[in-house]
Enzyme design. Structure first.
Site, mmCIF file in Angstrom:
data_model
loop_
_atom_site.group_PDB
_atom_site.id
_atom_site.type_symbol
_atom_site.label_atom_id
_atom_site.label_comp_id
_atom_site.label_asym_id
_atom_site.label_seq_id
_atom_site.Cartn_x
_atom_site.Cartn_y
_atom_site.Cartn_z
ATOM 1 C CD GLU A 31 26.202 43.683 20.353
ATOM 2 O OE1 GLU A 31 27.296 43.856 20.914
ATOM 3 O OE2 GLU A 31 25.859 42.589 19.875
ATOM 4 C CG ASP B 18 24.896 38.843 20.274
ATOM 5 O OD1 ASP B 18 25.412 39.719 20.984
ATOM 6 O OD2 ASP B 18 25.542 37.923 19.734
#
Length: 734
Positions: A462, A409
């Site tokens: 990401e 993330d």
């Protein structure tokens, strides 16, 4: 002979003793063996020889909860238990200070060096047998603590009872607590360098946690799970290769489906194994991706503010229950990816923040250690022990839970020191630049060690910027990820789709620009939870027009996405055109499938996944430019896009997408081969809720040049639709 030094006695009673193992238990004093015990809540303590079962000594109360006494005719340590009496109750218990260390010198060396590849086997709470007795070994890193204690339901949460042994210069504290078992709750009571008590801390390497809002860690025995997924593990590397079809179903477990008859509670891990896994199989997805599983205190963070990095959230069951979900997925041929959050951590008092009274896991300077976007703290990646903690955690999930991948993330927030900061609010790197060199090094080492730890896994970034080489090998200067989310493609195409079709001609480049960089990384095309929350509305709500046009637009967009280079990711609910914006506190609106338009979208996704998996041209060269050829990418006036996909076998697929409600009859398109072209999929088909316009039976190529090719077909281009053709009985055109 004094049974106990007055200073030792005072510090034991006040909870300030920093070396209780040097005082409590059995010790030789002036040629005699003396037993000392700190035990609140009892009136009498006796020492019992474990071998014979006979009383070796009755201890006298020295002061308060401290008992001591000489052992007659004994000079050497021997195995013993303690017999306690309070009122009419008598019982026997083990003495934690009668047990030696558990941690070995190698563990201590590797921990101190910050290179312990299996850190979770040394730190945390481990159920074991030690010196012939069952119990749990606790170990925690707190180098600046004056003392650290284990407190829990087994000792009245009294920090004086089980002060830990400090191990050398590593700053690790450990203790073996006999009788403590799987299911017991605990925390660490830590006194800072000045002796002041900090808020009780959950275990940074705890394997379990209490159900929120309670915040204690829970002892969990991770040994002896019987996995049944060896067949999947042996071949999974093929399913993660850049030439493989990868279609990921992103799921937030708490809100995928609930049980109305039981207060709309979420499904358990084992219920999800029985319901989510078959659903993913039926829909044709190859993987399930779960929003963060690591324990998190605030449900509204969806798991993206974790406190217990080594504990699967207790909201849905135990660690073995989570393993059962992964196991079921693997046995069904489905991979499992989790979102992993090494970019920041919350400031909750029981968490990692100022863990031993100092900025231990985070940077002390808020310009480096505080995230203004999320009101969270930033890991100090340049500290060897912290980087080791995170890298080991990545390996922990892959090794202990057989997970197939980690989607990392907010990588962009880690790569840049000035991420979301104004001038003067960030600290440049040693070279004066904005890159976070320590985080970059950490990510490289994490990827190297993750891929080395388990065959066939994948990591996904990401990453929302154009940082170079995200998927390049680390020995070539890259970050070493297997895949990267294509955030630019997602943003551009969704902006295009939000335009009224009459205006799309002016935004044509938003759909074509992605092809300029589509092969610079190994991309995944993500339609994730972030696109259907925080006021952005659902995916279907972004589409313009009346109800029919909204559904037609969405179907055409899905066709465009599945035929575009790049692996696929779709957030739950989008596959049946959920109308309402995603709400993490309630179930998806499954009742919508009673409506034919929603059921049609679901059927389309199922068929797109099938076509995608079964057609090498649609996935085999996803990351190579030779896998894509524009036939007509410049028809902005009609908002029509035509291209071919090719696989390594050379068999082409022709894709035609029309993003206006206008039907085109007699539309001539150049094709790379002579012969017959079959209409394999048409998002305007009645089966999906479309108007039924198309090319049943397919079209045979004419020797008529078009788009610079010698052969062409004349087709009907349906309104707001994607049509896919494959060639048959064809030979290469001249």
């Amino acid at each position: 002979m004094s049974l106990i030094d007055a200073d030792d006695l005072s510090r034991l009673l006040s909870g300030q003793h920093t070396d209780p193992f040097g005082v409590l238990g059995l010790h030789e004093v002036d040629g005699q063996l003396v037993a000392r015990v700190f035990r609140p809540g009892v009136a009498e303590v006796e020492v019992i020889d474990r071998k014979t079962g006979r009383r070796a000594a009755r201890l006298e109360r020295i002061e308060g909860e401290v008992f001591a006494g000489a052992i007659p005719r004994r000079k050497k340590w021997f195995p013993y238990t303690l017999r306690m009496t309070e009122g009419t109750d008598t019982w026997v218990e083990e003495d934690a200070y009668g047990f030696g260390p558990v941690m070995g010198e190698l563990d201590e060396y590797l921990l101190g060096e910050g290179t312990h590849g299996h850190l979770w086997t040394a730190l945390g709470a481990h159920v074991m047998e030690h010196q012939g007795v069952l119990g749990t070994h606790f170990a925690v890193w707190a180098p600046n603590a004056r003392r650290a204690s284990v407190v829990g339901n087994f000792n009245g949460w009294d920090g004086r009872r089980h002060v830990m042994r400090r191990r050398g210069a590593t700053g690790v504290h450990e203790i073996f607590l006999p009788g403590v078992a799987d299911g017991d709750s605990y925390k660490y009571e830590i006194a800072n360098g000045d002796g002041a008590l900090l808020p009780l801390k959950a275990d940074p390497v705890g394997f379990g946690a209490e159900l929120p809002p309670r915040t204690a860690s829970v002892v969990r025995d991770l040994r002896n799970y019987d996995w049944n997924d060896a067949g999947w593990i042996a071949q999974r590397g093929k399913t993660h290769a850049i030439d493989a079809p990868i279609s990921i179903y992103e799921v937030h477990l708490e809100s995928w489906r609930t049980v109305p008859e039981e207060g709309n509670r979420p499904l358990t891990y084992r219920e999800l194994a029985a319901q989510l896994v078959p659903y993913a199989v039926d829909m044709g997805f190859t993987h399930i991706e779960l929003t963060p599983i690591s324990e998190y205190p605030f449900g509204g963070s969806w798991g993206y503010q974790p406190v217990g990095l080594y504990a699967p959230t207790s909201r849905f069951g135990s660690p073995d229950d989570f393993r059962a979900l992964v196991d079921a997925a693997h046995q069904a041929g489905i991979g499992v990816i989790i979102d992993w959050v090494p970019g920041h951590f919350p400031t909750d008092s029981h968490g990692l923040g100022r863990f031993d009274g100092t900025a231990l896991y985070e940077h002390a300077d808020p310009k480096e250690g505080y995230h203004p976007d999320w009101n969270t703290l930033v890991y100090n990646y340049g500290r060897a022990e912290v980087a080791n903690y995170l890298i080991a955690n990545a390996k922990f999930w892959l090794e202990e839970y057989n997970l197939d991948g980690l989607r990392v993330d907010a990588v962009a927030s880690m790569l840049y020191r000035d991420y979301s900061r104004k001038d003067g609010e960030w600290v440049p790197n040693k070279d004066g630049g904005r890159e976070n060199l320590e985080a970059i090094d950490f990510l490289r080492r994490m990827n190297e060690q993750a891929y080395a730890a388990q065959d066939g896994i994948m990591t996904v970034a990401e990453e929302s910027t154009a940082f170079p080489g995200v998927c390049a090998r680390t020995d070539a200067g890259g970050l070493g990820f297997g895949y990267k989310w294509n955030m630019g493609w997602m943003n551009d195409t969704l902006r295009y789709m939000a335009e009224d079709p009459i205006n799309r001609r002016y935004h044509h480049d938003k759909m074509t620009f992605g092809l300029h960089y589509a092969f610079t990384e190994n991309f995944i095309l993500p339609i994730s939870h972030d696109e259907v929350v925080h006021g952005k509305g659902s995916l279907i709500a972004k589409m313009p027009g009346d109800d029919w046009q909204k559904f037609a637009n969405l179907r055409a967009y899905f066709g465009f996405m599945w035929c575009h280079p790049g692996k696929k990711l779709l957030f739950m609910g989008c596959e049946f055109a959920q109308i309402a914006e995603w709400n993490h506190e309630q179930s998806l609106d499954w009742h919508l499938l009673e409506n034919s338009a929603h059921a049609g979208v679901q059927t389309l996704i199922r068929d797109l996944n099938t076509l995608y998996r079964e057609t090498p041209a649609l996935h085999g060269l996803d990351s190579k430019a030779e896998g894509f050829t524009w036939i007509d990418g410049g028809n902005a006036n009609d908002s029509v896009f035509v291209w071919t996909r090719q696989g390594a076998d050379g068999e082409p697929v022709l894709v035609v997408v029309n993003f206006t409600p206008m039907t085109h009859h007699g539309y001539r398109i150049g094709v790379p081969r002579a012969g017959h072209w079959n209409e394999r999929l048409n998002t305007d088909a009645p089966l999906y809720g479309g108007s039924g316009q198309g090319n049943p039976g397919g079209r045979t190529a004419d020797p008529v040049s078009a788009h610079g090719l010698d052969h062409s077909i004349e087709i009907i281009v349906p309104p707001l639709a994607c049509v896919v053709f494959t060639s048959s009985d064809a030979k290469a055109g001249s």
